[in-house]
Design a protein around this motif. Structure first.
Motif, PDB file in Angstrom:
ATOM      1  N   ASN A  22      -3.123 -24.257 -21.149  1.00  0.00           N
ATOM      2  CA  ASN A  22      -1.928 -24.748 -21.836  1.00  0.00           C
ATOM      3  C   ASN A  22      -1.872 -24.216 -23.265  1.00  0.00           C
ATOM      4  N   VAL A  80       1.078 -21.927 -24.911  1.00  0.00           N
ATOM      5  CA  VAL A  80       1.815 -22.350 -26.113  1.00  0.00           C
ATOM      6  C   VAL A  80       1.680 -21.298 -27.219  1.00  0.00           C
ATOM      7  N   THR A 118      -2.600 -26.105 -29.668  1.00  0.00           N
ATOM      8  CA  THR A 118      -2.331 -27.432 -29.109  1.00  0.00           C
ATOM      9  C   THR A 118      -2.444 -28.556 -30.143  1.00  0.00           C
TER      10      THR A 118
END
Length: 118
Positions: free
Chosen positions: A81, A85, A117
């Protein structure tokens, strides 16, 4: 309607099956009926195996990435993730190879994923 005689084509079909059955155990390499059943089954297994191979490699890559990510204080899902991002477009195969062959580069990517993150 004319009668169809299949002698040549039938022999070609049998020859093709028997060639594929070469090396099978017992009757499966000698008798046409047993050979054709086994060849049909074998071709089906080969088709399924080509699909499973892709799945198995992806599972292996994910396991390797997860192990390396945890050494850098991340889980696999947070790593992926974070990279997404951060806009880092790198596939799992390459990430896995980096984790094995170049831990420093993998650690840099892990840091980039952590920062993204936050």
């Amino acid at each position: 309607m004319a009668r169809v005689k299949r002698a040549v084509n039938a022999q070609k079909k049998k020859r093709k099956v028997m060639k594929l059955a070469k090396g099978y155990f017992g009757a499966k390499s000698k008798q046409y009926r047993a050979a054709s059943e086994q060849v049909r089954r074998s071709l089906r297994y080969a088709y399924i195996g080509r699909k499973q191979k892709k799945r198995d490699f992806r599972r292996l890559w994910i396991a390797r990435i997860n192990a390396a990510a945890r050494l850098n204080g991340l889980s696999y899902s947070r790593m992926i993730n974070g990279l997404k991002v951060a806009g880092v477009d790198i596939n799992r195969k390459v990430l896995s190879e980096l984790a094995i062959s170049d831990p420093a580069a993998f650690a840099a990517l892990a840091e980039k994923a952590k920062e993204a993150t936050k």
